[in-house]
Scaffold this active site. Structure first.
Site, PDB file in Angstrom:
ATOM      1  N   ARG A   1       0.814  -1.210   0.000  1.00 41.92           N
ATOM      2  CA  ARG A   1       0.000   0.000   0.000  1.00 41.92           C
ATOM      3  C   ARG A   1       0.853   1.268   0.000  1.00 41.92           C
ATOM      4  NH1 ARG A   1      -5.658   0.068   2.507  1.00 41.92           N
ATOM      5  NH2 ARG A   1      -4.702   1.639   3.832  1.00 41.92           N
TER       6      ARG A   1
ATOM      7  N   ARG B   1       1.510  12.900  -9.593  1.00 47.66           N
ATOM      8  CA  ARG B   1       1.462  14.358  -9.383  1.00 47.66           C
ATOM      9  C   ARG B   1       2.780  15.028  -9.792  1.00 47.66           C
ATOM     10  NH1 ARG B   1      -3.179  14.259  -9.483  1.00 47.66           N
ATOM     11  NH2 ARG B   1      -4.671  14.566  -7.796  1.00 47.66           N
TER      12      ARG B   1
ATOM     13  N   HIS C   1       2.551  15.488 -13.347  1.00 46.04           N
ATOM     14  CA  HIS C   1       1.645  16.604 -13.645  1.00 46.04           C
ATOM     15  C   HIS C   1       2.356  17.955 -13.493  1.00 46.04           C
ATOM     16  CE1 HIS C   1      -1.971  13.871 -12.394  1.00 46.04           C
ATOM     17  NE2 HIS C   1      -1.678  13.724 -13.669  1.00 46.04           N
TER      18      HIS C   1
ATOM     19  N   SER D   1       8.090   0.291   7.696  1.00 41.01           N
ATOM     20  CA  SER D   1       9.094  -0.396   8.509  1.00 41.01           C
ATOM     21  C   SER D   1      10.512  -0.013   8.093  1.00 41.01           C
ATOM     22  CB  SER D   1       8.948  -1.912   8.360  1.00 41.01           C
ATOM     23  OG  SER D   1       9.455  -2.338   7.108  1.00 41.01           O
TER      24      SER D   1
ATOM     25  N   SER E   1      -1.942   0.979   8.027  1.00 39.73           N
ATOM     26  CA  SER E   1      -2.916   1.934   7.472  1.00 39.73           C
ATOM     27  C   SER E   1      -2.622   3.375   7.873  1.00 39.73           C
ATOM     28  CB  SER E   1      -4.337   1.561   7.906  1.00 39.73           C
ATOM     29  OG  SER E   1      -4.762   0.396   7.241  1.00 39.73           O
TER      30      SER E   1
ATOM     31  N   GLU F   1       0.256   4.745   5.933  1.00 38.91           N
ATOM     32  CA  GLU F   1      -0.071   4.964   4.520  1.00 38.91           C
ATOM     33  C   GLU F   1      -0.945   6.213   4.322  1.00 38.91           C
ATOM     34  OE1 GLU F   1       0.312   0.253   4.675  1.00 38.91           O
ATOM     35  OE2 GLU F   1      -1.687   1.115   4.482  1.00 38.91           O
TER      36      GLU F   1
ATOM     37  N   ASP G   1       1.088  14.752  -0.647  1.00 36.48           N
ATOM     38  CA  ASP G   1       0.251  15.760  -1.304  1.00 36.48           C
ATOM     39  C   ASP G   1       0.568  17.166  -0.799  1.00 36.48           C
ATOM     40  OD1 ASP G   1      -0.951  14.032  -3.047  1.00 36.48           O
ATOM     41  OD2 ASP G   1      -2.806  13.803  -1.924  1.00 36.48           O
TER      42      ASP G   1
END
Lengths: 187, 187, 187, 187
Positions: C47, C58, C61, C89, C151, C154, C162
């Site tokens: 993930r 991006r 872009h 990890s 999770s 991520e 971003d």
């Protein structure tokens, strides 16, 4: 520049030579191993990896329970499973690492390689040698190709894998039409 | 240049706003649909597609039978199956085409989109609206973000999907440790 | 079952905590390194790898010359290049192997990890610590999450990446509309 | 069950038949188009898509500027670019849609297909016909294969693409060793 038909003839001859070196006696056992495994995992890197993905697609069409190492929904491998590797050099570090791990987890292993001295051979229940040159390894029997890098191995791997598919179709009484019904209908 | 903490605060506020518009009443039915489907397929394009792949990975960790549209071993969809789509605009041509096909093949459909007027809504059993702007559609409720293109939708989609994972864990009595045992051990 | 809004509040708080531990002073140098590198390569597994692919999209872009390790047309890395790794990890064998190789080939390295003791740290020109727990490593500062496996890392990685994109947009005077013109128009 | 060598002989004969139907006169122009395009994009779905990815990898090894439609860092296509499609049926909806779009955006188009009546032919500057059967289209010249679905097309596509690579190597004075230096050194 050599002509199209000149090059075509040379490539086809090279592939025929590589595929003529296969030990036919192992194939029956390989077919049985594929059919008797709980789940099948395929592994390869680079262009060999692309060929192995195409092989996995056909195994899915045949109704087998198959996964590509590295794709999103591939689970943990274990006892009762089978890992099939396609690797020209049989020495790519991530391939060697994964083969060792799969062996430790109790999976059966079939490898397809051009390198008789690859470390993955000793972990494999069965090994098929496709004696094409690769950029990392010059093989004894067949050490020249007009093609760059591992192209000859990859072409031979595709045709060998598709030949295994024909043998599996025969054993499973599958037809192209039945297989097409399993083919992805969203794409 | 705006500072790190200034930007962080704005992004977190934007995500909170988008996720506060979710209709909580649908979630129980969505959880049931996921758990009662024979197989689950996920679909998305671009960065939304990457988030949906991550969601599929977690569904696999939960022991569900899940596939990503476009990966090598994904079979044909049909009756009893569920397709979950994440698409900001809900108008990407290949997404719309695939949703229509899945509907024709008899699959149930859940869509997550920011576009109330998306053609995929009418084919969906359930739709979750994450009202973030996308480059193709300016939504009514929430039409400004400091972030480019669909970033706010994609961030919200990830957190929403991970929240659904928590709800599924609860229903299935799964723990992180149990899920980790299903995690790919070759990579 | 905990309610949607209960879970949402907890997730958002967890992400805020992780992202509040970032050393803001490094960011300017990281932005400069990204902008002054000949080519940028991104690397991640599972993930985290999906998030890094979204980051690469991006950067493309934004008009930068960027590649994802493992995709078909990614060339050899070398001097003047930059490798950016996202790994919770920081110990996944293939990640560690690739970081060492990239270092030997003369590439600059930025790593984003939750593990202060990761072997990739010593090879990195800059390391950003996102102190979320991962299934392989319990971190000191922040060792609990209601979420499974990696999770929280991520999610934090996506928002952090971003945020870097916003800083790059500012430096490059790019707008969402200009970036959208670089976005894939075949899909 | 038919023997290994029996099947091998049939497959090799089938591939030779398909590749013997290629119009050699077009190849010089195709080579020139590839070498004179600003950027090259490749497109394919399923197993044909895997072959096209392998082709893109070799074009990258040759030092060309090449992208795979659908991978993370692939930009927008436009004037001066070239799209190369491999599609047996030439009728897969997403392929047809993308070819039309690429044409509208001003890209040159080369298609490789087994279907003389494919809608992509009319948008193509050059079309190579590999007259193998596909599950969706029975071709006139060559409508039987012992192999399932599009296997014969895909094998022929790989060898044809690799033959184009040999012609490009000749024009560019590239050797396998030089190409290997461009090969991904992280994997």
């Amino acid at each position: 520049m050599t002509t199209y038909y000149g090059l075509l003839s040379k490539i086809m001859t090279e592939i025929s030579q590589v595929l003529s070196s296969v030990d036919e006696d192992k194939l029956g056992k390989i077919i049985d191993k594929i059919l008797n495994s709980k789940r099948i995992f395929v592994l390869g890197v680079g262009r060999s990896g692309l060929v192995m993905k195409g092989f996995a697609m056909r195994l899915m069409h045949l109704g087998l329970n198959v996964f590509v190492v590295g794709e999103s929904t591939t689970p943990a491998i274990g006892k009762g499973d089978l890992l099939i590797i396609g690797s020209g050099s049989g020495r790519t570090p991530s391939v060697v690492t994964n083969v060792k791990k799969a062996w430790e987890y109790g999976s059966a292993i079939i490898s397809i390689t051009s390198n008789k001295h690859s470390p993955i051979v000793e972990y494999s229940d069965f090994t098929i040698f496709l004696l094409a040159p690769t950029p990392k390894v010059k093989t004894g029997n067949f050490n020249f190709s007009i093609q760059p890098m591992g192209s000859l191995f990859e072409q031979s791997l595709l045709i060998f894998a598709d030949l295994i598919v024909l043998m599996l179709m025969d054993k499973l009484c599958m037809t192209s039409d039945k297989m097409f019904k399993n083919h992805a209908n969203l794409e």
